[in-house]
Design an enzyme around this catalytic site. Structure first.
Site, PDB file in Angstrom:
ATOM      1  N   LYS A 223       0.914   7.516   1.405  1.00 25.34           N
ATOM      2  CA  LYS A 223       0.046   6.604   2.151  1.00 25.34           C
ATOM      3  C   LYS A 223      -0.902   7.443   3.009  1.00 25.34           C
ATOM      4  O   LYS A 223      -0.464   8.130   3.930  1.00 25.34           O
ATOM      5  CB  LYS A 223       0.863   5.655   3.024  1.00 25.34           C
TER       6      LYS A 223
ATOM      7  N   LYS B 104       4.386  -0.962   1.322  1.00 27.53           N
ATOM      8  CA  LYS B 104       4.206   0.239   2.143  1.00 27.53           C
ATOM      9  C   LYS B 104       5.508   0.562   2.860  1.00 27.53           C
ATOM     10  O   LYS B 104       6.184  -0.315   3.392  1.00 27.53           O
ATOM     11  CB  LYS B 104       3.067   0.051   3.148  1.00 27.53           C
TER      12      LYS B 104
ATOM     13  N   PHE C 200      -7.365   4.880  -5.634  1.00 25.71           N
ATOM     14  CA  PHE C 200      -6.035   4.528  -6.131  1.00 25.71           C
ATOM     15  C   PHE C 200      -6.016   3.289  -7.010  1.00 25.71           C
ATOM     16  O   PHE C 200      -4.946   2.904  -7.499  1.00 25.71           O
ATOM     17  CB  PHE C 200      -5.033   4.346  -4.974  1.00 25.71           C
TER      18      PHE C 200
ATOM     19  N   ARG D 107      -2.819 -10.347  -0.382  1.00 20.39           N
ATOM     20  CA  ARG D 107      -1.645  -9.548  -0.018  1.00 20.39           C
ATOM     21  C   ARG D 107      -0.556  -9.814  -1.035  1.00 20.39           C
ATOM     22  O   ARG D 107      -0.072 -10.935  -1.157  1.00 20.39           O
ATOM     23  CB  ARG D 107      -1.181  -9.892   1.401  1.00 20.39           C
TER      24      ARG D 107
END
Length: 435
Positions: free
Chosen positions: A86, A234, A158, A228
């Site tokens: 991340k 994460k 990404f 979302r």
């Protein structure tokens, strides 16, 4: 109307009076500047809407923690998921036609040579300067006039939002498109497959040890969702600490009539604000001045200020003197969590590398980095005043607590009632003693 094809407001007016007119005869031809066509208004609005609809991640939690009361996050076994580091940068969406936008749809004024390095396709990625350099990255990217500091910015891609198919297919096409670009300012974030919970924990510890932020998990075979999604998770570590409430700020929007953020003080004297993690009940009756709260944060800035602080709960079992005494012990032992540079900042070579990256890509990142440091100066903000005028001080919150203050005497109605009850109690005691 002027002779020839109408343009601007004249075209809009003619369109309103003649609804049957076609847009092809009224649309203004795009301007050309040095052989490059500027995007039309429709294209700009479409790109901004696409930037605001990027795929966002949920928080990941271990399967055992999901059963705990109050636990938030998606509990899933990470085995077989695609794992990447991340990055601590600025989320950026590229529309493939020269437009670079933030997640909120705001345009990023990148230099033209940086835009020319990107392939002609929609990209979703992160503008990144290196581990522990988030503030520097934001200060570079938010300038309306780009400068030479953009040489230290990398666009870490990404995902491809407009590539149809599963994630593995999108990642393959991204690598093919980016590999054709000669510049080292655009790279694809490396992914590996997670082998299980132990592998995830070891990778997370490795990232944190090198000064990184966390791990991203991508579900295998997932498609790009403009919301979302539970296919993107994460994994981050948070730290819990205590702080003293010294004031509050009024809220805005739906929290206009209640508390918006608490002004808190750390044991070392640093002031900061906590504005998230509150329920509606907490905002109506927030913690009082002088009370101790527990908050969680992700990391600290270079000045020792907690980043992304979130309210957890009010502590009634400890006093501020006990918190300061415990903090003093940590400082003596060398474990001060808020000291300048307490967040681990690794060496320059490791700071500009990416976990699981190829050695060739890693060398490109390090060799192409510009380490020029610009001296920052802080200007004190002075309120605008007019001679002969003194603005009345009408606090929005009570002087004794942080509740909304509709009165102008410095205290709320609840504290005023308590004060009157105290006076009445003292009067009764004096009468009883005299009798």
């Amino acid at each position: 109307l002027p002779h020839g094809r109408p343009s601007g407001m004249a075209a809009c007016t003619l369109r309103l009076h003649n609804p049957n007119a076609t847009m092809t005869t009224l649309r203004r031809s795009p301007r050309k500047t040095k052989g490059v066509r500027k995007a039309t208004l429709i294209e700009k609005l479409t790109s901004r809407a696409a930037a605001q609809g990027v795929m966002l991640a949920h928080k990941w939690c271990e399967p055992g923690e999901s059963k705990r009361k109050g636990a938030k996050g998606v509990a899933v076994d990470p085995k077989g998921w695609h794992m990447s580091e991340k990055l601590d940068g600025l989320r950026a969406y590229y529309d493939g036609a020269g437009g670079l936008f933030t997640r909120n749809g705001n345009r990023i004024c990148a230099p033209q040579w940086f835009i020319d390095c990107l392939p002609e396709m929609a990209l979703d990625g992160e503008l990144w300067c290196g581990r522990g350099r988030f503030q520097e990255c934001v200060s570079i990217c938010r300038r309306t006039k780009p400068d030479e500091r953009w040489n230290s910015v990398k666009y870490m891609v990404f995902d491809g939002p407009e590539i149809s198919g599963k994630f593995e297919k999108r990642l393959k096409k991204l690598k093919e498109a980016v590999s054709s670009c000669p510049s080292t300012h655009v790279l694809v974030v490396p992914f590996i497959k997670c082998k299980g919970l132990p592998h995830l924990h070891l990778s997370l510890d490795s990232v944190l040890e090198k000064g990184g932020e966390g791990i991203m998990l991508r579900e295998p075979g997932s498609r790009y969702e403009r919301r979302r999604s539970k296919a993107l998770l994460k994994v981050k570590n948070f730290f819990d600490e205590e702080a003293l409430v010294i004031g509050s700020h009024k809220g805005t929007g739906r929290n206009e009539l209640v508390m918006g953020a608490l002004i808190c003080e750390l044991p070392n004297g640093t002031h900061f604000q906590v504005g998230s993690g509150f329920t509606d009940k907490d905002r109506v009756r927030p913690p009082k001045k002088g009370s101790v709260i527990t908050f969680k944060f992700q990391e600290t800035t270079r000045d020792g200020v907690p980043r992304f602080p979130t309210f957890q709960r009010a502590r009634k079992d400890v006093t501020w003197e006990q918190v300061k005494a415990e903090f003093k012990k940590k400082t003596i032992d060398g474990a001060n969590p808020f000291a300048s540079g307490a967040r681990k900042v690794c060496s320059l070579k490791r700071r500009h590398s990416v976990l699981w990256a190829d050695r060739a890509d890693d060398t490109k990142i390090r060799n192409n980095d510009n380490n020029n440091k610009r001296k920052r100066t802080r200007r004190s903000e002075k309120p605008a005043t007019m001679p002969g005028l003194v603005a009345p001080h009408i606090p929005w919150a009570c002087d004794k607590c942080t509740f909304l203050n509709p009165m102008t005497n410095g205290i709320c109605a609840m504290c005023a009632a308590r004060r009157e009850l105290g006076k009445l109690r003292d009067l009764r005691e004096s009468v009883a003693n005299n009798s």
